[in-house]
Scaffold this motif. Structure first.
Motif, PDB file in Angstrom:
ATOM      1  N   UNK A 275      42.507  24.121  68.286  1.00  0.00           N
ATOM      2  CA  UNK A 275      43.373  23.826  68.661  1.00  0.00           C
ATOM      3  C   UNK A 275      44.004  24.141  66.873  1.00  0.00           C
ATOM      4  N   UNK A 276      43.889  25.189  66.113  1.00  0.00           N
ATOM      5  CA  UNK A 276      44.369  25.750  65.408  1.00  0.00           C
ATOM      6  C   UNK A 276      45.028  26.852  65.574  1.00  0.00           C
ATOM      7  N   UNK A 277      45.824  26.943  64.753  1.00  0.00           N
ATOM      8  CA  UNK A 277      47.207  28.305  64.545  1.00  0.00           C
ATOM      9  C   UNK A 277      47.185  29.038  64.279  1.00  0.00           C
ATOM     10  N   UNK A 278      47.679  30.428  64.599  1.00  0.00           N
ATOM     11  CA  UNK A 278      46.995  31.339  64.004  1.00  0.00           C
ATOM     12  C   UNK A 278      46.675  31.639  62.216  1.00  0.00           C
ATOM     13  N   UNK A 279      47.878  31.087  61.495  1.00  0.00           N
ATOM     14  CA  UNK A 279      47.701  31.115  60.457  1.00  0.00           C
ATOM     15  C   UNK A 279      46.430  30.318  59.630  1.00  0.00           C
ATOM     16  N   UNK A 280      46.016  28.527  60.045  1.00  0.00           N
ATOM     17  CA  UNK A 280      44.930  28.351  59.364  1.00  0.00           C
ATOM     18  C   UNK A 280      44.262  29.299  59.413  1.00  0.00           C
TER      19      UNK A 280
END
Length: 145
Positions: A42-47
């Motif tokens: 559940x993280x975003x691409x930037x992370x």
């Protein structure tokens, strides 16, 4: 010599993992991202890009492949409608089992002949080195802005 040895270990690890998961059609970069998502679902691409210190384009390409294979899903972030959160799809979960078995096999061979104390020492030392180089790169990045 340290960098040479680390490079050899990483290359052999990559080849081993790709061979073990060849039938699944999941390449090493995809495996690495799935492993990251297994602990950081559940993280975003930037992370993901920041964690691996890769550009967003490279991460986007790998995520697109994983999505096309049905191994990940993107869901709109309810707190930021412009952002997608990435999670492992059910098919991706089944690949994690195969990956875990391959990594267990790799670790048994990797640590063969080492005592438990030596293995723990290796883990402590490599963690310290990883933390040191991350700090060096963070400082260098700030210094060159």
């Amino acid at each position: 010599m340290l960098m040479n040895n680390l490079s050899i270990i990483v290359r052999h690890s990559k080849v081993f993992c790709e061979r073990r998961l060849h039938n699944s059609g999941v390449g090493f970069p995809e495996q690495v991202i799935l492993m990251y998502l297994a602990s950081n679902n559940g993280v975003n691409q930037d992370a993901i890009a920041q964690h691996f210190m890769l550009d967003k384009g490279a991460i986007a390409k790998t995520l697109r492949k994983l999505e096309e294979k049905g191994l990940i899903e993107r869901h709109q972030n309810p707190e930021n409608k412009r952002e997608n959160l990435i999670s492992i799809a059910p098919a991706g979960q089944s690949i994690l089992g195969e990956m875990g078995a391959a990594l267990e096999e790799w670790n048994q061979s990797f640590f063969e002949g080492l005592s438990d104390e030596e293995i723990q020492q290796y883990r402590r030392i490599t963690k310290k080195i990883a933390d040191n180089v991350a700090r060096i790169n963070e400082k260098d990045s700030i210094d060159h802005q």
